[in-house]
Design a protein around this motif. Structure first.
Motif, PDB file in Angstrom:
ATOM      1  N   ASN A   1       0.858  -1.250  -0.027  1.00 27.78           N
ATOM      2  CA  ASN A   1      -0.057  -0.108  -0.050  1.00 27.78           C
ATOM      3  C   ASN A   1       0.750   1.162  -0.061  1.00 27.78           C
ATOM      4  O   ASN A   1       1.814   1.212   0.812  1.00 27.78           O
ATOM      5  CB  ASN A   1      -1.082  -0.001   1.254  1.00 27.78           C
ATOM      6  CG  ASN A   1      -1.944   1.086   1.234  1.00 27.78           C
ATOM      7  OD1 ASN A   1      -2.467   1.373  -0.005  1.00 27.78           O
ATOM      8  ND2 ASN A   1      -2.039   1.985   2.304  1.00 27.78           N
ATOM      9  N   SER A   2       0.666   2.243  -0.767  1.00 28.51           N
ATOM     10  CA  SER A   2       1.492   3.419  -0.789  1.00 28.51           C
ATOM     11  C   SER A   2       0.583   4.499  -0.617  1.00 28.51           C
ATOM     12  O   SER A   2      -0.763   4.755  -1.174  1.00 28.51           O
ATOM     13  CB  SER A   2       2.035   3.704  -2.282  1.00 28.51           C
ATOM     14  OG  SER A   2       2.899   2.322  -2.576  1.00 28.51           O
ATOM     15  N   LEU A   3       0.808   5.546   0.301  1.00 26.87           N
ATOM     16  CA  LEU A   3       0.240   6.650   0.326  1.00 26.87           C
ATOM     17  C   LEU A   3       1.244   7.956  -0.136  1.00 26.87           C
ATOM     18  O   LEU A   3       2.339   7.973   0.370  1.00 26.87           O
ATOM     19  CB  LEU A   3      -0.136   6.927   1.875  1.00 26.87           C
ATOM     20  CG  LEU A   3      -1.657   6.284   2.289  1.00 26.87           C
ATOM     21  CD1 LEU A   3      -1.709   6.271   4.001  1.00 26.87           C
ATOM     22  CD2 LEU A   3      -2.646   6.588   1.358  1.00 26.87           C
TER      23      LEU A   3
ATOM     24  N   SER B   1      -3.119  10.856  -2.371  1.00 28.82           N
ATOM     25  CA  SER B   1      -3.681   9.759  -3.210  1.00 28.82           C
ATOM     26  C   SER B   1      -2.791   8.435  -2.576  1.00 28.82           C
ATOM     27  O   SER B   1      -1.874   8.499  -1.588  1.00 28.82           O
ATOM     28  CB  SER B   1      -3.107  10.245  -4.486  1.00 28.82           C
ATOM     29  OG  SER B   1      -1.659  10.393  -4.599  1.00 28.82           O
ATOM     30  N   GLY B   2      -3.462   7.329  -3.391  1.00 31.97           N
ATOM     31  CA  GLY B   2      -2.849   6.126  -2.670  1.00 31.97           C
ATOM     32  C   GLY B   2      -2.980   5.010  -3.885  1.00 31.97           C
ATOM     33  O   GLY B   2      -3.711   5.204  -4.644  1.00 31.97           O
ATOM     34  N   GLN B   3      -2.063   3.820  -3.703  1.00 34.54           N
ATOM     35  CA  GLN B   3      -2.654   2.787  -4.304  1.00 34.54           C
ATOM     36  C   GLN B   3      -2.149   1.630  -3.688  1.00 34.54           C
ATOM     37  O   GLN B   3      -1.407   1.374  -2.703  1.00 34.54           O
ATOM     38  CB  GLN B   3      -1.405   2.811  -5.635  1.00 34.54           C
ATOM     39  CG  GLN B   3      -1.580   1.672  -6.381  1.00 34.54           C
ATOM     40  CD  GLN B   3      -0.421   1.439  -7.335  1.00 34.54           C
ATOM     41  OE1 GLN B   3       0.831   1.904  -6.956  1.00 34.54           O
ATOM     42  NE2 GLN B   3      -0.603   1.008  -8.789  1.00 34.54           N
ATOM     43  N   LEU B   4      -3.156   0.647  -3.683  1.00 34.64           N
ATOM     44  CA  LEU B   4      -3.131  -0.637  -3.070  1.00 34.64           C
ATOM     45  C   LEU B   4      -3.076  -1.852  -4.203  1.00 34.64           C
ATOM     46  O   LEU B   4      -3.553  -1.822  -5.213  1.00 34.64           O
ATOM     47  CB  LEU B   4      -4.463  -1.056  -2.472  1.00 34.64           C
ATOM     48  CG  LEU B   4      -4.713  -2.316  -1.779  1.00 34.64           C
ATOM     49  CD1 LEU B   4      -3.691  -2.723  -0.638  1.00 34.64           C
ATOM     50  CD2 LEU B   4      -6.256  -2.532  -1.380  1.00 34.64           C
ATOM     51  N   TYR B   5      -1.879  -2.537  -3.923  1.00 37.21           N
ATOM     52  CA  TYR B   5      -1.644  -3.789  -4.722  1.00 37.21           C
ATOM     53  C   TYR B   5      -1.479  -5.075  -4.087  1.00 37.21           C
ATOM     54  O   TYR B   5      -0.613  -5.050  -2.936  1.00 37.21           O
ATOM     55  CB  TYR B   5      -0.688  -3.448  -5.769  1.00 37.21           C
ATOM     56  CG  TYR B   5      -0.250  -4.480  -6.676  1.00 37.21           C
ATOM     57  CD1 TYR B   5      -1.184  -4.702  -7.837  1.00 37.21           C
ATOM     58  CD2 TYR B   5       0.908  -5.596  -6.802  1.00 37.21           C
ATOM     59  CE1 TYR B   5      -0.783  -5.445  -9.008  1.00 37.21           C
ATOM     60  CE2 TYR B   5       0.833  -6.220  -7.362  1.00 37.21           C
ATOM     61  CZ  TYR B   5       0.039  -6.453  -8.393  1.00 37.21           C
ATOM     62  OH  TYR B   5       0.498  -7.388  -9.594  1.00 37.21           O
ATOM     63  N   ALA B   6      -2.254  -5.973  -4.542  1.00 40.92           N
ATOM     64  CA  ALA B   6      -1.851  -7.311  -3.392  1.00 40.92           C
ATOM     65  C   ALA B   6      -2.043  -8.476  -4.424  1.00 40.92           C
ATOM     66  O   ALA B   6      -2.848  -8.479  -5.676  1.00 40.92           O
ATOM     67  CB  ALA B   6      -3.339  -7.393  -2.405  1.00 40.92           C
ATOM     68  N   ASN B   7      -1.498  -9.548  -4.143  1.00 38.56           N
ATOM     69  CA  ASN B   7      -1.544 -10.781  -4.806  1.00 38.56           C
ATOM     70  C   ASN B   7      -1.483 -12.032  -3.993  1.00 38.56           C
ATOM     71  O   ASN B   7      -0.940 -11.899  -2.791  1.00 38.56           O
ATOM     72  CB  ASN B   7      -0.576 -10.935  -5.924  1.00 38.56           C
ATOM     73  CG  ASN B   7       0.958 -11.173  -5.536  1.00 38.56           C
ATOM     74  OD1 ASN B   7       1.156 -11.706  -4.268  1.00 38.56           O
ATOM     75  ND2 ASN B   7       1.924 -10.553  -6.038  1.00 38.56           N
TER      76      ASN B   7
END
Length: 907
Positions: free
Chosen positions: A582-584, A600-606
């Motif tokens: 997770n990036s903020l 802003s932010g970005q969530l990435y998961a696998n």
């Protein structure tokens, strides 16, 4: 009509308050995350374990893929365990192989036998008779703590704790298994030696075990490896009917050509002209010892689409051209950042990992390229891995290792790099870029480093090239030094024609698990870099990394008086098998009296379980208005061997479009066949078919090895293992080829073993970077068999499978006790050196007697040997001992009770 999010209370076209839209979007995101976590725990779509003939107590619902750690080393990133209540079941055979314990497991016979790290600690587990003995001592156990599966015998961690004299901790939250032996394992001692070597900050090669370099000569024509992909599609849109779409191709070829290594990739459409629309060509040659071009002492030479050369403060070179360098192949020429970019085939996306942590992601791009610019590197080891995913479920990996702190040169040595490039072209096959002037001619760069002391390296650089329609010349110098665990970098550059200046200072250090980077840059008002005019006046940078957390602050002051501040926080976790990042980003810009703030932010998961992959990506804004921008869910699920189903769903709140894609991939022998379709909520659709394959020529058998993955840019080794009966290190007719033998590569365990011909082709290696490779002793069928060489160093290259032989010798072992007779009494003696001497008078092995006088001489050659004490030590002690001749049979064996009796010289 598209309804865009506005900073007002109501969206005019729908009459719906923005708070409601955000609430619904948040509910949608939360619901999708909940589904994602449920799948992470239950995983009903993963492969089922075949329970025929095995205990069915453990099912897929109990499966947990873990990271296996020993001290600070990761031994496996996909260690398969099962959780049954509070008990963790571990595969005994796989654990023994990774820890080099020497235990062989036969699930069919319900038996495990061998030794725990050393031959003097025998191990036997016989479930048929219900017995377990360790070091000759019987152990009691609960039968409920052992489960026999088709692939291995699974044992609870509590039982293994008592059997193997180690503590095994399961961290379910981070999906990790931590091994803590009560006494050091031989593997630990080896890793510790390698780690000590890697901590020689300043210069040198990380993890260098001192293996000899094996020659891998270039040939007139060697290899090649060929990747080929064909794609054809049709599409439709409401009111426009069906259009035939395009038929496109991508091909890449690598291998030796005219005593260099060649790589070419081409892509284009078959509709009309078959000429490529895009392409790259590279001819290169690498020499680990630096003997290219005689007195020039080059280690690397390249023509065509060369990699960019980076100069401090000045910028990067670009365009096709020529490069020559004498820098060590494995040494990073950077301080705290690196840029990775390359070709990204249509429909492919790529993940970036650093030290096993998910760092960033790039989706498919219409530009058919990817770029991870100015990646932050931590002080110490940085293992970067690019994982590429194709539209039909294909997967390919590229690995790079950078050791920040080892970019110094040894005192008294120097290295250089020189490039000439054409900045008017993006690649060699591209037409000239109309947006770039060609009046300035070629772009020249020069950089050199000189090692002045173990703690100080100085550098100089020069560049000449077109910038903003004029030719510009730059010059500069720098110095790089380290003090204890702190590395400092200082650089100064000058525009030689415009008399403008630029400065840079930076610091890297590590305190415990904290990595700290500080940087400052300043520029003259009219400073221009190679990429054009720079509006910056000053830059500040501070970054802190600690394992799963990273914080970065950057401030930029513009020449106009405005400034911009960015605070970035990134976290990485692995929870129940789910890897998520997770990036903020907090951003503030000041222009005069005006201030703008955004968050802003970005969530990435696998999630990866039993080859099934599920990925989630979301981008969002939190300030000034909360907006869920995009959300996407992607899955790749194996249906049966060689058949997988993949698909994705993506929703964009901004344009209100919902996009779904699906694909079916069948890997049929040498060809991969993919069917895929795509539908968008505006009625547009697309359907296509993809054919892809890879063929690599294996030079030993002069035959083609087929695969469905892309390998042309990766290094290849063809390893051959055989039983060297006459110990001449040459394969002779009649000698046995060894099947099922594994390897260690740069400390890591290679997942595959040799076939019945004794050959294993190792793909996906980093080209032109030395690798240390050795036979895994635990995979040899007899503990008296040992590799003739502990390991070798080899520099693989793309497209050409380097043939490397690994002879195995039969050995023997001699043991006994050292006694001393004195005053009519006999006692055991500690600290006496015992030697084994062959017929030529060479000492082939030594051993030191232990506290009870016992000694073991292992890995001895077959034939006659003389067992004696060290003459110098015996002389210093004033004692002597008789020599004993022993014979090690040709098939190997043990010779026990060869006692050494010391007597005083006057006796």
């Amino acid at each position: 009509m598209t309804c865009l999010q506005r900073p007002v209370s109501r969206c005019p076209d729908l009459g719906v308050p923005t708070s409601v839209l955000y609430h619904l979007s948040s509910r949608f995101l939360a619901g999708l995350l909940a589904v994602f976590m449920v799948l992470a725990v239950t995983s009903p779509w993963a492969f089922a374990v075949d329970g025929s003939g095995a205990d069915d107590r453990l099912t897929d619902d109990d499966l947990l893929l873990c990271i296996l750690r020993l001290d600070n080393s990761v031994l496996s990133r996909a260690f398969m365990t099962f959780m049954d209540g509070d008990e963790l079941f571990l595969p005994l055979g796989e654990l023994a192989r990774l820890l080099e314990l020497g235990i062989d497991v036969d699930p069919d016979a319900r038996r495990a036998e061998g030794y725990v790290a050393r031959p003097d600690k025998p191990f036997l587990l016989d479930l048929t008779s219900g017995t377990i003995t360790v070091s000759g001592t019987g152990k009691r156990y609960d039968p409920e703590g052992i489960v026999v599966m088709p692939d291995d015998i699974y044992v609870t961690s509590s039982l293994l704790n008592s059997w193997l004299s180690m503590r095994i901790d399961a961290d379910r939250f981070n999906a990790a298994v931590i091994i803590e032996p009560y006494e050091p394992l031989p593997l630990q001692k080896r890793l510790a030696r390698e780690q000590r070597g890697s901590n020689t900050w300043g210069y040198g090669e990380e993890f260098d075990p001192g293996y000899p370099l094996v020659s891998n000569p270039y040939t007139v024509a060697g290899g090649p490896a060929i990747d080929l992909t064909l794609f054809s599609s049709v599409s439709g849109f409401p009111g426009r009917g069906v259009s035939p779409g395009t038929t496109s191709y991508y091909t890449a070829i690598s291998g030796d050509l005219l005593w260099m290594n060649a790589y070419v990739d081409l892509s284009g459409n078959l509709d009309g002209s078959v000429l490529p629309d895009n392409g790259r060509l590279l001819l290169e040659r690498a020499d680990y010892n630096g003997s290219l071009l005689g007195p020039v002492g080059a280690r690397y030479l390249a023509f065509g689409d060369i990699q960019s050369a980076r100069l401090p403060l000045v910028g990067n070179s670009y365009g096709p051209g020529f490069m020559i360098s004498s820098y060590p192949l494995e040494q990073a020429r950077l301080f705290d950042q690196v840029t990775l970019n390359g070709y990204l085939p249509p429909g492919w996306d790529v993940e970036l990992y650093r030290n096993n942590g998910l760092l960033d992601y790039r989706p498919a791009s219409s530009s058919e390229s990817y770029s991870f610019a100015d990646l932050p590197l931590v002080y110490g080891i940085n293992e970067l891995e690019l994982v590429f995913y194709g539209p039909q479920g294909q997967e390919r990996k590229e690995r790079y290792t950078y050791h920040i702190g080892q970019n110094m040169l040894e005192p008294g040595t120097w290295a250089y790099q020189f490039t000439v490039s054409d900045p008017s072209r993006r690649t060699l096959f591209d037409p000239k870029d109309s947006n770039i002037t060609t009046d300035g001619g070629p772009l020249l760069t020069w950089k050199n480093d000189i090692g002045l002391a173990t703690w100080l390296t100085v550098s100089g650089f020069f560049s000449s090239g077109p910038v903003d329609d004029e030719r510009t010349m730059y010059g500069g110098f720098g110095m790089n030094g380290f003090f204890e665990m702190m590395q400092v970098d200082l650089s100064l550059a000058r525009d030689l024609l415009a008399s403008e200046w630029a400065w840079r200072s930076a610091l890297n250090s590590r305190f415990g698990r904290w990595n700290i980077s500080l940087g400052w840059e300043a520029f003259s008002d009219d400073w221009s870099s190679l990429s054009g005019n720079t509006s910056w006046k000053r830059n500040w940078l501070a970054r802190i990394d600690r394992g799963r957390f990273s914080m970065q602050y950057r401030r930029t002051d513009d020449v106009s008086g405005s400034n911009r501040e960015i605070f970035r926080f990134r976290s990485y976790f692995r929870t129940f098998g789910v890897t998520h990042t997770n990036s903020l980003i907090f951003e503030q810009e000041m222009t005069g009296e005006s201030r703008t703030r955004t968050v802003s932010g970005q969530l990435y998961a696998n999630l990866l379980q039993r080859n099934a992959l599920l990925r989630l990506e979301s981008t969002y804004d939190l300030h000034p208005d909360p907006v869920l921008n995009t959300i996407a869910l992607t899955g790749d699920i194996p249906l049966r061997p060689r058949v997988s189903l993949n698909g994705s769903m993506q929703y964009s709140v901004e344009n209100g479009l919902f996009n779904t894609r699906f694909g079916l991939l069948h890997r049929a022998g040498m060809v991969s066949l993919g069917l895929n379709g795509q539908y968008t909520s505006n009625g547009a659709w697309n359907a296509g078919i993809t054919l892809s394959m890879n063929v690599t020529r294996e030079p030993r058998r002069n035959r083609w090895v087929t695969d469905t993955e892309r390998h042309t840019r990766q290094g290849v080794i063809s390893a051959f293992v055989y039983l060297d009966a006459n110990r001449n290190k040459v394969f002779d007719e009649g000698e046995e080829r060894l099947e099922g033998i594994g390897f260690f590569l740069n400390r890591g365990d290679w997942p595959e073993t040799t076939d019945k011909t004794g050959i294993l082709v190792l793909n996906n290696l980093t080209a032109n970077i030395p690798v240390n490779i050795g036979v895994s002793k635990t995979t040899l069928p007899d503990i008296l068999w040992v590799p003739a060489n502990e390991g070798v160093k080899v520099v693989p290259r793309s497209g050409y499978a380097a043939p490397i032989d690994f002879p195995v010798w039969v050995t023997g072992e001699v043991s006994g006790t050292v006694y001393q007779k004195q005053a009519g009494k006999t006692r055991t003696v500690q600290g006496i050196t015992v030697e084994a001497v062959n017929g030529e008078g060479e000492v082939v092995a030594t051993a030191l007697s232990q506290y009870d006088g016992f000694y073991i001489l292992d890995s001895l050659p077959t034939g006659n040997l003389v067992i004696r004490t060290d003459a110098n030590q015996a002389g210093d002690l004033g004692v002597n001992a008789d020599e004993t001749t022993v014979t090690i049979p040709g098939s190997g064996g043990y010779v026990d009770y060869i006692d050494v009796v010391l007597q005083a010289d006057d006796d």
